[in-house]
Design a protein around this motif. Structure first.
Motif, mmCIF file in Angstrom:
data_model
loop_
_atom_site.group_PDB
_atom_site.id
_atom_site.type_symbol
_atom_site.label_atom_id
_atom_site.label_comp_id
_atom_site.label_asym_id
_atom_site.label_seq_id
_atom_site.Cartn_x
_atom_site.Cartn_y
_atom_site.Cartn_z
ATOM 1 N N THR A 1 0.796 -1.217 0.000
ATOM 2 C CA THR A 1 0.000 0.000 0.000
ATOM 3 C C THR A 1 0.830 1.269 0.000
ATOM 4 N N ARG A 2 2.064 1.185 0.440
ATOM 5 C CA ARG A 2 2.819 2.415 0.597
ATOM 6 C C ARG A 2 3.878 2.543 -0.480
ATOM 7 N N ARG A 3 3.519 3.296 -1.491
ATOM 8 C CA ARG A 3 4.488 3.575 -2.552
ATOM 9 C C ARG A 3 4.596 5.075 -2.702
ATOM 10 N N ARG B 1 8.309 3.803 6.211
ATOM 11 C CA ARG B 1 8.362 2.801 7.294
ATOM 12 C C ARG B 1 7.655 3.283 8.552
ATOM 13 N N ARG B 2 7.608 4.607 8.750
ATOM 14 C CA ARG B 2 6.889 5.118 9.932
ATOM 15 C C ARG B 2 5.391 4.943 9.743
ATOM 16 N N TRP B 3 4.775 4.267 10.654
ATOM 17 C CA TRP B 3 3.317 4.228 10.661
ATOM 18 C C TRP B 3 2.866 4.002 12.098
ATOM 19 N N SER B 4 1.576 3.840 12.294
ATOM 20 C CA SER B 4 1.017 3.834 13.641
ATOM 21 C C SER B 4 0.343 2.501 13.949
ATOM 22 N N PRO B 5 1.134 1.493 14.288
ATOM 23 C CA PRO B 5 0.524 0.206 14.637
ATOM 24 C C PRO B 5 -0.126 0.263 16.014
ATOM 25 N N ARG B 6 -1.003 -0.693 16.272
ATOM 26 C CA ARG B 6 -1.594 -0.808 17.616
ATOM 27 C C ARG B 6 -1.135 -2.088 18.321
ATOM 28 N N ALA B 7 -0.496 -2.992 17.591
ATOM 29 C CA ALA B 7 0.005 -4.228 18.213
ATOM 30 C C ALA B 7 1.437 -3.994 18.682
ATOM 31 N N PHE C 1 -10.859 3.055 24.091
ATOM 32 C CA PHE C 1 -10.358 2.417 22.860
ATOM 33 C C PHE C 1 -8.829 2.401 22.855
ATOM 34 N N ASN C 2 -8.231 3.550 23.105
ATOM 35 C CA ASN C 2 -6.763 3.602 23.084
ATOM 36 C C ASN C 2 -6.149 2.771 24.218
ATOM 37 N N ALA C 3 -6.792 2.792 25.384
ATOM 38 C CA ALA C 3 -6.263 2.012 26.520
ATOM 39 C C ALA C 3 -6.292 0.517 26.201
ATOM 40 N N ALA D 1 5.957 4.802 17.085
ATOM 41 C CA ALA D 1 5.264 5.753 17.958
ATOM 42 C C ALA D 1 3.872 5.973 17.391
ATOM 43 N N HIS D 2 2.870 5.919 18.259
ATOM 44 C CA HIS D 2 1.479 6.070 17.822
ATOM 45 C C HIS D 2 0.854 7.220 18.610
ATOM 46 N N ALA D 3 0.515 8.300 17.912
ATOM 47 C CA ALA D 3 -0.113 9.461 18.565
ATOM 48 C C ALA D 3 -1.568 9.148 18.883
ATOM 49 N N MET D 4 -2.042 9.696 20.002
ATOM 50 C CA MET D 4 -3.432 9.472 20.411
ATOM 51 C C MET D 4 -4.066 10.797 20.830
ATOM 52 N N GLY D 5 -5.043 11.237 20.009
ATOM 53 C CA GLY D 5 -5.854 12.388 20.419
ATOM 54 C C GLY D 5 -6.928 11.955 21.399
ATOM 55 N N GLY D 6 -7.214 10.682 21.422
ATOM 56 C CA GLY D 6 -8.258 10.143 22.295
ATOM 57 C C GLY D 6 -7.750 9.983 23.708
ATOM 58 N N ILE D 7 -7.754 11.089 24.435
ATOM 59 C CA ILE D 7 -7.277 11.103 25.817
ATOM 60 C C ILE D 7 -8.246 11.946 26.638
ATOM 61 N N ASP E 1 -2.566 4.519 3.282
ATOM 62 C CA ASP E 1 -2.040 5.201 2.094
ATOM 63 C C ASP E 1 -2.235 6.705 2.276
ATOM 64 N N ARG E 2 -1.921 7.463 1.283
ATOM 65 C CA ARG E 2 -2.075 8.917 1.344
ATOM 66 C C ARG E 2 -2.777 9.430 0.086
ATOM 67 N N LEU E 3 -3.340 10.625 0.185
ATOM 68 C CA LEU E 3 -3.896 11.285 -0.993
ATOM 69 C C LEU E 3 -2.769 11.471 -2.005
HETATM 70 C C1 LIG Z 1 -3.009 14.201 16.339
HETATM 71 C C2 LIG Z 1 -3.262 12.731 16.122
HETATM 72 C C3 LIG Z 1 -4.224 12.086 16.880
HETATM 73 C C4 LIG Z 1 -4.445 10.711 16.710
HETATM 74 N N1 LIG Z 1 -5.328 10.068 17.556
HETATM 75 C C5 LIG Z 1 -5.409 8.721 17.503
HETATM 76 C C6 LIG Z 1 -6.161 8.018 18.486
HETATM 77 O O1 LIG Z 1 -6.743 8.585 19.422
HETATM 78 N N2 LIG Z 1 -6.226 6.657 18.385
HETATM 79 C C7 LIG Z 1 -5.592 5.962 17.385
HETATM 80 O O2 LIG Z 1 -5.679 4.743 17.368
HETATM 81 N N3 LIG Z 1 -4.853 6.614 16.441
HETATM 82 C C8 LIG Z 1 -4.732 7.961 16.489
HETATM 83 N N4 LIG Z 1 -3.941 8.627 15.581
HETATM 84 C C9 LIG Z 1 -3.242 7.887 14.516
HETATM 85 C C10 LIG Z 1 -3.788 8.251 13.138
HETATM 86 O O3 LIG Z 1 -5.050 7.646 12.945
HETATM 87 C C11 LIG Z 1 -2.775 7.820 12.062
HETATM 88 O O4 LIG Z 1 -1.587 8.553 12.256
HETATM 89 C C12 LIG Z 1 -3.305 8.074 10.660
HETATM 90 O O5 LIG Z 1 -4.399 7.218 10.372
HETATM 91 C C13 LIG Z 1 -2.229 7.868 9.615
HETATM 92 O O6 LIG Z 1 -1.728 6.552 9.719
HETATM 93 P P1 LIG Z 1 -0.200 6.216 9.985
HETATM 94 O O7 LIG Z 1 0.265 7.028 11.163
HETATM 95 O O8 LIG Z 1 -0.207 4.730 10.260
HETATM 96 O O9 LIG Z 1 0.571 6.572 8.739
HETATM 97 C C14 LIG Z 1 -3.708 9.985 15.730
HETATM 98 C C15 LIG Z 1 -2.734 10.660 14.979
HETATM 99 C C16 LIG Z 1 -2.501 12.005 15.169
HETATM 100 C C17 LIG Z 1 -1.402 12.674 14.370
#
Ligand SMILES: Cc1cc2nc3c(=O)[nH]c(=O)nc-3n(C[C@H](O)[C@H](O)[C@H](O)COP(=O)(O)O)c2cc1C
Length: 211
Positions: free
Chosen positions: A17-19, A30-36, A88-90, A144-150, A194-196
């Motif tokens: 998916t990532r080209r 390679r940077r992405w946001s896994p949950r596992a 969800f995030n917890a 590293a996975h960012a979480m706005g859900g806090i 993927d991205r736009l």
């Molecule tokens: C500011 C911000 C808030 C986000 N909040 C959440 C979150 O609360 N829970 C979650 O699972 N992912 C969260 N994400 C992850 C995004 O969904 C993810 O970065 C986006 O879908 C792009 O995917 P990628 O990081 O795998 O490339 C957040 C990312 C950012 C930058």
């Protein structure tokens, strides 16, 4: 099924998916946001290297409005911190190796004996620091996975956050584990996104009418 897909489905998905449309450093893909995550420990030294990369982010007037408060897995505060995330995030971030909260200072430093003035770019600057943090983590074999859900109010209370700091995001840092370790609903979503197309987000000279 492709052999790589069998051994490492997540990597296979990433390749599928990532080209990039143009040549860039592979680290960005390679940077992405896994949950596992694999619930392993991170050394304080490795976490400092990740935060060090964030420290070198650019900011308006070099004010550096970002602040990071962290705990390492194994710390007695770990469960309290998980409780600061939304449910969800917890549900997945508990297997991370470190939890970080990122804050930004709404006020510029005092100048010429004047009261501190509001900053126009503290959140933008903190975003740059987050990006550098996440790329350094990836370069070191973490994610590293960012979480706005806090629960920002609870974060303020629990971490004694001064009023002039904005609570930006929580960040889970860890080593990626197999998607199989996740509950079924999350497993399906454990795919790098993927991205736009670049042509949808970058335009020469002026905004097109359909942007
Ligand atoms: C500011 C911000 C808030 C986000 N909040 C959440 C979150 O609360 N829970 C979650 O699972 N992912 C969260 N994400 C992850 C995004 O969904 C993810 O970065 C986006 O879908 C792009 O995917 P990628 O990081 O795998 O490339 C957040 C990312 C950012 C930058």
């Amino acid at each position: 099924m492709n052999a790589l897909e069998k051994i490492h489905p997540t990597l296979f998905n990433a390749i599928q998916t990532r080209r990039a449309e143009h040549a860039i450093e592979p680290l960005f893909l390679r940077r992405w946001s896994p949950r596992a995550f694999d619930a392993s420990k991170i050394s304080a030294g490795d976490l400092m290297r990740i935060l060090e990369a964030a420290r070198w982010a650019p900011s308006a007037y070099n004010i550096q409005p970002w602040r990071f408060i962290y705990v390492l897995r194994g710390d007695p505060l770990w469960d309290t911190w998980l409780g600061l995330l939304d449910p969800f995030n917890a549900s997945w971030a508990g297997a991370a190796s470190a939890l970080v909260f990122l804050f930004s200072d709404r006020l510029m430093p005092a100048r010429d004996g004047q009261p501190r003035q509001p900053s126009a770019s503290h959140r933008f600057d903190a975003g740059a620091a987050w990006a550098q943090l996440s790329l350094q983590a990836t370069a070191m074999g973490f994610h590293a996975h960012a979480m706005g859900g806090i629960n920002a109010d609870a974060v303020r209370r629990t971490l004694a956050v001064p009023e002039h700091y904005e609570v930006e995001v929580g960040i889970a840092i860890g080593r990626q584990a197999s998607a199989e370790d996740l509950p079924a609903a999350l497993r399906e979503r454990e795919v790098p996104s993927d991205r736009l197309p670049l042509a949808r987000v970058a335009f020469p000279a002026t905004f097109p009418s359909n942007a």
